[in-house]
Design a protein around this motif. Structure first.
Motif, short mmCIF file in Angstrom:
data_model
loop_
_atom_site.label_atom_id
_atom_site.label_comp_id
_atom_site.label_asym_id
_atom_site.label_seq_id
_atom_site.Cartn_x
_atom_site.Cartn_y
_atom_site.Cartn_z
N UNK A 1 0.85 -1.19 0.00
CA UNK A 1 0.00 0.00 0.00
C UNK A 1 0.88 1.24 0.00
N UNK A 2 0.60 2.17 -0.92
CA UNK A 2 1.41 3.38 -1.08
C UNK A 2 0.52 4.60 -0.97
N UNK A 3 0.94 5.56 -0.13
CA UNK A 3 0.21 6.81 0.10
C UNK A 3 1.00 7.97 -0.50
N UNK A 4 0.84 8.29 -1.78
CA UNK A 4 1.56 9.46 -2.31
C UNK A 4 1.05 10.76 -1.68
N UNK A 5 -0.23 10.80 -1.36
CA UNK A 5 -0.84 11.92 -0.66
C UNK A 5 -1.74 11.39 0.44
N UNK A 6 -2.11 12.22 1.37
CA UNK A 6 -2.89 11.78 2.53
C UNK A 6 -4.23 11.18 2.13
N UNK A 7 -4.89 11.74 1.12
CA UNK A 7 -6.22 11.29 0.73
C UNK A 7 -6.21 10.39 -0.49
N UNK A 8 -5.02 10.05 -1.00
CA UNK A 8 -4.91 9.20 -2.18
C UNK A 8 -4.03 8.00 -1.86
N UNK A 9 -4.48 6.82 -2.26
CA UNK A 9 -3.69 5.61 -1.98
C UNK A 9 -3.83 4.62 -3.13
N UNK A 10 -2.79 3.83 -3.33
CA UNK A 10 -2.81 2.72 -4.29
C UNK A 10 -2.42 1.46 -3.53
N UNK A 11 -3.03 0.34 -3.93
CA UNK A 11 -2.79 -0.91 -3.21
C UNK A 11 -2.69 -2.07 -4.18
N UNK A 12 -1.74 -2.96 -3.92
CA UNK A 12 -1.55 -4.16 -4.73
C UNK A 12 -1.53 -5.38 -3.82
N UNK A 13 -2.37 -6.36 -4.12
CA UNK A 13 -2.42 -7.62 -3.37
C UNK A 13 -2.28 -8.78 -4.35
N UNK A 14 -1.24 -9.58 -4.17
CA UNK A 14 -1.01 -10.76 -5.01
C UNK A 14 -0.83 -11.97 -4.11
N UNK A 15 -1.50 -13.05 -4.42
CA UNK A 15 -1.35 -14.28 -3.64
C UNK A 15 -1.34 -15.48 -4.56
N UNK A 16 -0.59 -16.50 -4.16
CA UNK A 16 -0.54 -17.75 -4.91
C UNK A 16 -0.49 -18.92 -3.94
N UNK A 17 -1.15 -20.00 -4.32
CA UNK A 17 -1.18 -21.22 -3.52
C UNK A 17 -0.80 -22.41 -4.40
N UNK A 18 0.03 -23.29 -3.87
CA UNK A 18 0.32 -24.58 -4.48
C UNK A 18 -0.05 -25.62 -3.41
N UNK A 19 -1.23 -26.23 -3.56
CA UNK A 19 -1.77 -27.08 -2.51
C UNK A 19 -1.89 -28.53 -2.98
N UNK A 20 -1.55 -29.44 -2.11
CA UNK A 20 -1.68 -30.87 -2.39
C UNK A 20 -2.28 -31.55 -1.16
N UNK A 21 -3.34 -32.33 -1.39
CA UNK A 21 -4.02 -33.02 -0.30
C UNK A 21 -4.11 -34.51 -0.63
N UNK A 22 -3.76 -35.36 0.33
CA UNK A 22 -3.91 -36.79 0.17
C UNK A 22 -4.97 -37.29 1.14
N UNK A 23 -5.91 -38.06 0.64
CA UNK A 23 -7.01 -38.58 1.46
C UNK A 23 -6.98 -40.10 1.44
N UNK A 24 -6.90 -40.71 2.60
CA UNK A 24 -6.93 -42.17 2.76
C UNK A 24 -8.13 -42.53 3.63
N UNK A 25 -9.02 -43.34 3.06
CA UNK A 25 -10.21 -43.76 3.80
C UNK A 25 -10.34 -45.28 3.75
N UNK A 26 -10.78 -45.85 4.84
CA UNK A 26 -11.03 -47.28 4.90
C UNK A 26 -12.32 -47.55 5.64
N UNK A 27 -12.99 -48.65 5.25
CA UNK A 27 -14.27 -48.97 5.88
C UNK A 27 -14.44 -50.49 5.89
#
Length: 268
Positions: free
Chosen positions: A194-220
């Motif tokens: 977040x950058x405030x060049x002036x008190x009443x003016x702001x610019x904001x950048x939000x970047x996110x990334x996920x690399x997700x792996x899930x293993x599911x083991x079920x028995x019955x």
């Protein structure tokens, strides 16, 4: 309220009178859910304030302020009575001088955990950068989740569930916390500037990334009693789900007592 074992500011927030923090990190004050957590008066991450409360060190904050009837749009103050409640973290002068870097690393018994956090908390420019990975059962989806009451469910935090083919009619959830049974390989990166060049003016950048792996083991185990016989057998199912997610938001905002202008560009 600060104790010798407190690391992040959330450790102190949990002790404040009237404050409650859920297992997921949702903060409430006198029963009302907190909408935003500001850093030095600036909203860096909207309702995803877990990035703020879990990563800003205790020593960087001099005061936690409760903002009842929070109305961030200046032009609406006095005209619209907001019922929202937010928090503001007042940053110490020392923490504004230079960037703060925090690194954690651990491993053993085929498990690993690592994270790196960079914080910049100056008056006119603020940033939170987080890189982390683990296979210990810590769900990194929760780190970037929307917690504020105005935020909708984060689509980038949705991992496709696997199809269940076992014959059992119901599934009893485990009473344990997910970190004790989650079989995962989670990697996450988040950049929030977040950058405030002036008190009443702001610019904001939000970047996110996920690399997700899930293993599911079920028995019955199935067992059927017949008049002259008994049938029993085991069913087992193993599945692995993977998800690669990117999201970027760029925002420009002009907030004055005479008018309000906000432009948001998103990419997923």
């Amino acid at each position: 309220f600060k104790g010798p074992g407190d690391r992040a500011i959330i450790d102190v927030i949990k002790k404040l009178p009237g404050i409650e923090v859920s297992d997921k990190g949702v903060i409430s004050f006198n029963g009302k859910t907190i909408k935003n957590v500001y850093v030095g008066g600036d909203n860096i991450v909207d309702g995803r304030y877990g990035l703020v409360t879990n990563n800003i060190p205790v020593d960087a904050v001099t005061q936690v302020q409760v903002l009842e009837h929070d109305q961030p749009i200046k032009a609406l103050k006095g005209f619209s009575n907001s019922q929202d409640v937010s928090l503001n973290l007042k940053i110490s002068d020392r923490a504004q001088i230079k960037s703060i870097n925090i690194a954690q690393l651990g491993g053993g018994n085929k498990l690993y955990y690592g994270s790196f956090t960079n914080l910049l908390l100056k008056k006119n420019i603020k940033s939170i950068t987080l890189l982390t990975a683990n296979n210990t059962g810590e769900n990194l989806q929760d780190e970037d989740a929307s917690l504020g009451i105005a935020a909708t469910e984060n689509l980038q935090n949705t991992v496709k569930t696997f199809d269940q083919y076992l014959s059992l009619t119901s599934q009893r959830p485990s009473g344990l916390d997910s970190k004790y049974y989650l079989q995962n390989v989670d990697k996450m990166g988040s950049v929030n500037l977040l950058f405030h060049p002036k008190k009443e003016l702001s610019t904001r950048l939000n970047i996110s990334t996920f690399q997700l792996k899930r293993r599911n083991d079920y028995g019955y185990f199935n067992q059927y009693e017949l008049p002259d016989n008994e049938i029993s057998y085991n069913e087992n199912q193993q599945s692995t789900t993977r998800s690669q997610i990117w999201q970027a938001d760029f925002q420009m905002e002009k907030n004055t007592s005479h008018g309000y202008l906000k432009s948001v560009t998103s990419a997923k």
